[in-house]
Design an enzyme around this catalytic site. Structure first.
Site, PDB file in Angstrom:
ATOM      1  CB  THR A 220      -0.974  -0.006   1.189  1.00 45.97           C
ATOM      2  OG1 THR A 220      -0.249  -0.238   2.398  1.00 45.97           O
ATOM      3  CG2 THR A 220      -2.024  -1.091   1.019  1.00 45.97           C
TER       4      THR A 220
ATOM      5  CE  LYS B 270       0.320  -3.467   3.396  1.00 40.47           C
ATOM      6  NZ  LYS B 270      -0.373  -2.456   4.299  1.00 40.47           N
TER       7      LYS B 270
ATOM      8  CB  THR C 263       3.223  -7.614  10.862  1.00 42.59           C
ATOM      9  OG1 THR C 263       3.355  -6.256  10.452  1.00 42.59           O
ATOM     10  CG2 THR C 263       3.565  -8.491   9.711  1.00 42.59           C
TER      11      THR C 263
ATOM     12  CD  GLU D 230       2.390   4.986   6.426  1.00 41.38           C
ATOM     13  OE1 GLU D 230       1.616   4.388   5.665  1.00 41.38           O
ATOM     14  OE2 GLU D 230       2.003   5.653   7.397  1.00 41.38           O
TER      15      GLU D 230
ATOM     16  CG  ASN E 108      -0.277   8.061   7.984  1.00 42.41           C
ATOM     17  OD1 ASN E 108      -0.948   7.068   7.781  1.00 42.41           O
ATOM     18  ND2 ASN E 108       1.031   8.030   8.147  1.00 42.41           N
TER      19      ASN E 108
END
Length: 400
Positions: free
Chosen positions: A150, A176, A187, A273, A395
């Site tokens: 993603t 992922k 996870t 991220e 985000n």
């Protein structure tokens, strides 16, 4: 044990495929993992009460079906908070896939990841299933690793080779994860294949044990996902003598499984991220391993600690504060803290911080934070990353 090339297609009898629907973005986003022979399966799942529809399906059928042959997975849409319709959509996709594979629907597991609260584009996905099945190949593990991404920036794959009862056994995995990472079971998404012959109860035990020291020892942002799952299929095609008790062979397998899962877990943290630093937190001197893990997790999930690491500031006060609200008994005056070989704090709050040396150490992309509680002989290791403005940027616009 040795690491080898490949991942989920490395073990004997496994094929895979992936393609673009597209569900949300023009990328590969629908994947299939297939075993030529029936495999026993095990799984660990999120404890988030708002669990996604695929979690319900997998938990139910793992309890009911003895063998499995396939895992269907998509990215771009989590199929979470979608009610009865979400469960029906899982069933529809599984039934259609089962027809194309000429297998029982109860032999298929399913996973999803992506945006929460939206229904799957069911007709578009159904229309792609014939092509997905026809593309099954022993050389497509890399495509699956891509399809489940993603906000991930890199693919996450791993495989190891071991010897069990004189037979060559392989374990491969893909995962992922980049954000919404604070596993409370496994996870984000992880799929592991192996050709070992092992009983289902011992496969589940090995997965749960390895999970506790791998996927459950990482954090990116402290948010526990609605879709977290780790699934493993073991098809027995290595032809080793089936493992039914906790023998030396079982220990060899469990150790290798943990190695695969730890490798994938670290890759998730490295791809956090907005992350610029990979941080290994080692707690020593605890009264129990469980206590050490709680301290490590609390420090790893502290936004103040993570922003200090990003700013390359050896702010030991933030670390001490995090230890203090971990909910465990300890003596602050006994704590010693260092970054790698650079001491920061000694017992009785003696500050030994050398700013220039600390700055040089913290400027590295791989950091080790050592915390000695000096109250026991148990330890635990945890992995996290720093927290940057880029995380907020990613985000703040994820749904757009």
């Amino acid at each position: 044990m040795k690491f080898v090339n490949g991942s989920i297609c490395a073990p004997q009898g496994f094929k895979a495929s992936a393609l673009s629907v597209p569900i949300r973005k023009p990328k590969k986003d629908l994947a299939l993992i297939f075993s030529n022979s029936g495999a026993c399966a095990a799984g660990v799942f999120t404890k988030n009460k708002a669990m996604a529809a695929p979690i319900y399906w997998c938990k139910k059928h793992l309890d009911e079906s003895p063998l499995f042959k396939a895992i269907l997975v998509n990215s771009g849409n989590a199929n979470a908070c979608t009610g009865e319709q979400g469960v029906k959509d899982c069933e529809t996709l599984i039934q259609e896939t089962a027809k194309l594979l000429s297998i029982n629907p109860n032999e298929i597991l399913i996973g999803s990841t992506g945006v929460i609260g939206q229904f799957l584009p069911l007709e578009k996905m159904k229309g792609k299933l014939p092509d997905l099945v026809s593309l099954l190949s022993e050389n497509a593990s890399d495509d699956v690793a891509e399809a489940i991404m993603t906000t991930d920036l890199v693919k996450k794959e791993c495989a190891v080779e071991i010897e069990i009862s004189g037979k060559r056994v392989l374990i491969g995995g893909v995962a992922k994860g980049s954000g919404m990472i604070a596993p409370n079971m496994a996870t984000m998404l992880a799929f592991i294949t192996t050709d070992i012959a092992i009983s289902q109860p011992l496969l589940q035990k090995a997965l749960s044990t390895a999970n506790a020291k791998s996927f459950n020892r990482i954090s990116v942002d402290g948010d526990e996902s609605t879709n977290d799952m780790a699934l493993v299929l073991a098809n027995g095609m290595a032809k080793n003598e089936i493992i039914e008790t906790e023998t030396v062979d079982y220990i060899i397998f469990e150790t290798a499984l943990e190695a695969v899962m730890t490798d994938l877990a670290k890759k998730i943290v490295r791809d956090g991220e907005g992350a610029t630093k990979f941080v290994e937190i080692i707690i020593t001197g605890a009264e129990s391993e469980a206590e050490a893990e709680v301290f490590a997790r609390t420090v790893a999930e502290s936004s103040l600690v993570k922003t200090a690491l990003h700013g390359e500031d050896a702010n030991w006060g933030r670390i001490m504060a995090a230890l203090g609200y971990a909910g465990q008994q300890f003596k602050p005056e006994e704590v010693e803290i260092s970054f790698g070989a650079i001491p920061i704090l000694k017992k009785n709050f003696e500050i030994v911080l050398d700013e220039s040396k600390a700055k040089a150490e913290l400027s590295k992309t791989d950091l080790t934070l050592l915390i000695n509680l000096n109250q026991g002989n148990q330890s635990a290791t945890f992995w996290t990353c720093d927290l940057s403005a880029k995380y907020v940027e990613i985000n703040g616009s994820y749904r757009s």
